[in-house]
Design an enzyme around this catalytic site. Structure first.
Site, mmCIF file in Angstrom:
data_model
loop_
_atom_site.group_PDB
_atom_site.id
_atom_site.type_symbol
_atom_site.label_atom_id
_atom_site.label_comp_id
_atom_site.label_asym_id
_atom_site.label_seq_id
_atom_site.Cartn_x
_atom_site.Cartn_y
_atom_site.Cartn_z
ATOM 1 C CB THR A 252 -1.146 -0.102 1.084
ATOM 2 O OG1 THR A 252 -1.885 0.988 1.016
ATOM 3 C CG2 THR A 252 -0.187 0.080 2.568
ATOM 4 C CD GLN A 274 -1.880 3.984 3.378
ATOM 5 O OE1 GLN A 274 -2.752 4.800 4.010
ATOM 6 N NE2 GLN A 274 -2.409 3.109 2.580
ATOM 7 C CG HIS A 277 -1.923 -0.448 5.895
ATOM 8 N ND1 HIS A 277 -3.033 -1.331 5.796
ATOM 9 C CD2 HIS A 277 -2.277 0.655 5.560
ATOM 10 C CE1 HIS A 277 -4.017 -0.659 5.540
ATOM 11 N NE2 HIS A 277 -3.597 0.513 5.401
ATOM 12 C CD GLU A 343 -3.487 1.468 -2.341
ATOM 13 O OE1 GLU A 343 -4.235 0.608 -1.952
ATOM 14 O OE2 GLU A 343 -2.134 1.511 -1.640
ATOM 15 C CG HIS A 344 -4.574 5.530 -0.791
ATOM 16 N ND1 HIS A 344 -3.570 4.399 -0.365
ATOM 17 C CD2 HIS A 344 -5.759 5.008 -0.400
ATOM 18 C CE1 HIS A 344 -4.226 3.305 0.083
ATOM 19 N NE2 HIS A 344 -5.777 3.530 -0.025
ATOM 20 C CG ASP A 377 -8.126 2.979 4.491
ATOM 21 O OD1 ASP A 377 -7.814 3.226 3.118
ATOM 22 O OD2 ASP A 377 -7.100 3.347 5.124
ATOM 23 C CD GLU A 431 -9.085 -6.446 -42.502
ATOM 24 O OE1 GLU A 431 -9.617 -7.510 -42.192
ATOM 25 O OE2 GLU A 431 -8.935 -5.390 -41.634
ATOM 26 C CG HIS A 436 -13.945 -11.951 -42.956
ATOM 27 N ND1 HIS A 436 -13.271 -13.011 -43.122
ATOM 28 C CD2 HIS A 436 -14.142 -11.528 -42.013
ATOM 29 C CE1 HIS A 436 -12.864 -13.469 -41.894
ATOM 30 N NE2 HIS A 436 -13.117 -12.249 -41.376
#
Length: 449
Positions: A252, A274, A277, A343-344, A377, A431, A436
């Site tokens: 994190t 943070q 963690h 992340e944050h 959170d 192509e 097709h």
């Protein structure tokens, strides 16, 4: 305690985007190396099913589960035993998360391309999802909320949760995940919960699991979401394709962009929040104010000594993944945090909302003095399952969309097809795929209409 990187003056100007990313703090997270460890674990689960899950639980979690699926009465007991204040807090967290995620519901879009030619985009939920809730250093009922709520709002019909057994559980909860995890599942109406952790949980979701006599313990899922350690991330990488995944979540991280108007005590408290963690957690301050940097360092010294997880926090703040980055001004700071892709990301500057609107790369942005990451959170209503390791430059956090698939439905009449037949034939021949075009002309006597 925390290192500094000076990117003032020419130091930032001479770096291109890739070089800037390499000089910023980042945790070492070698998923490739972990792959070698998880490959035999996943194979063991694929070949031996439930018995392998028991053996691996004993080896890694020091618990040999007698029942891999948590009985309904244990889930009900966990909710009954949940302290009243914790239940009330979880219910409020769920209420707020539902408000936000219900506004993410998708509606089908119908586009009339031409008269008689319609393309519909339908949004269809994944049929079955495995939600992983980590154990280890902390208990994460909030992760149950963040995974389950968007899946339920999306309309996923079958949800299973896996979380590692806790060796210190006693009584009715011995051999099962933490009772607060179980209570959160019961509160959300999730009755399929497994006492399986780590890479083996991801393998169980991918392959399913049976007893030796063929009795089904867990059916395979289509998608796995939820954070975990490096071995969970490695198992997701290994099994992607067998299952869909949300992301390979790494350690994190928080980045804070602040100027001299920021409160050093707020900044320090958020960096510490943070860091608690994990020793690999990243806490990064980007500022144009050396005075704020000094004040934050002083506040860290004071606050870290008073925090419960002092040793863990010191290791995280002192690691290569954390630091204070000095820049010339807020514009330079925006460039740095965009390169970092946190992340944050907290914005603690003057005109914080305007600065936040300029950010392109972040899992979630927290604006101003009174929107700390810990609010997100638990109770902002936003989702806290977010991209890490700079992946915010290309990935999003968990949402209702994570559990939906867009399916195009093409509905053309004979006349509408006739109107565009020459275009299809021309492009097919360009192509060198003439069949097709013939698939169109076959409907008109093998000729263009």
């Amino acid at each position: 305690m925390i290192s500094r990187i000076d990117l003032r003056g020419d130091a930032l100007a001479r770096l291109d985007a890739r070089q800037l990313r390499t000089v910023l703090p980042r945790a070492e997270f070698d998923v490739d190396a972990a792959l070698q460890a998880v490959r035999p674990i996943c194979e063991q689960v694929r070949e031996h099913g439930a018995e392998a899950l028991r053996e691996l639980g004993e080896r890694f979690d020091h618990v040999r589960p007698t029942q891999l699926r948590v009985p309904a009465e244990v889930l009900a007991s966990a909710l009954r035993d949940l302290p009243i204040d914790v239940r009330a807090a979880l219910e409020e967290s769920i209420r707020r998360a539902r408000l936000v995620h219900e506004d993410q519901r998708r509606v089908d879009t119908v586009t009339q391309v031409v008269p008689g030619g319609v393309v519909i985009e339908r949004h269809v939920p994944v049929e079955r999802v495995g939600l992983y809730v980590p154990g280890g250093r902390a208990v994460y009922p909030s992760s149950v909320v963040m995974n389950v709520v968007p899946a339920q709002v999306a309309g996923v019909g079958s949800l299973a949760v896996a979380s590692p057994p806790q060796a210190d559980n006693t009584g009715a909860y011995a051999g099962y995940p933490h009772p607060t995890i179980l209570a959160a599942c019961e509160l959300l109406g999730v009755d399929e919960v497994y006492t399986v952790g780590g890479a083996q949980a991801i393998a169980m979701f991918a392959y399913g699991a049976r007893e030796a006599d063929g009795t089904v313990v867990c059916e395979p899922v289509n998608l796995v979401t939820g954070p975990g350690n490096i071995y969970v991330a490695a198992a997701k990488r290994l099994l992607q394709g067998v299952i869909g995944i949300d992301a390979e979540a790494g350690p994190t991280e928080i980045a804070i962009l602040a100027d001299d108007s920021a409160d050093a005590q707020y900044v320090a408290a958020d960096l510490i929040s943070q860091a608690e963690h994990d020793p690999l957690a990243a806490s990064v301050l980007v500022t144009d104010s050396p005075e704020l940097a000094d004040a934050v360092e002083t506040a860290l010294q004071e606050r870290v000594s008073r925090t419960k997880h002092e040793v863990r926090v010191k290791e995280a703040l002192g690691g290569a993944q954390s630091g204070i980055v000095l820049v010339d001004d807020v514009d330079a700071g925006v460039r740095v945090v965009d390169a970092y892709g946190a992340e944050h990301l907290e914005i603690q500057t003057r005109e914080a909302a305007e600065v936040a609107a300029r950010i392109r790369n972040a899992g979630a942005i927290f604006v101003g003095d009174f929107a700390p990451v810990s609010l997100g959170d638990y109770a902002a209503g936003s989702n806290h399952v977010l991209p890490t390791g700079g992946c915010a430059c290309h990935s999003s956090g968990l949402s209702v969309q994570s559990f939906l698939r867009g399916i195009h439905v093409v509905d053309y009449t004979r006349e509408a097809l006739a109107d565009v037949a020459a275009t299809v034939v021309t492009l097919a021949e360009s192509e060198d795929l003439p069949a097709h075009g013939q698939a169109v002309t076959a409907r008109f006597g093998d000729a263009l209409p």
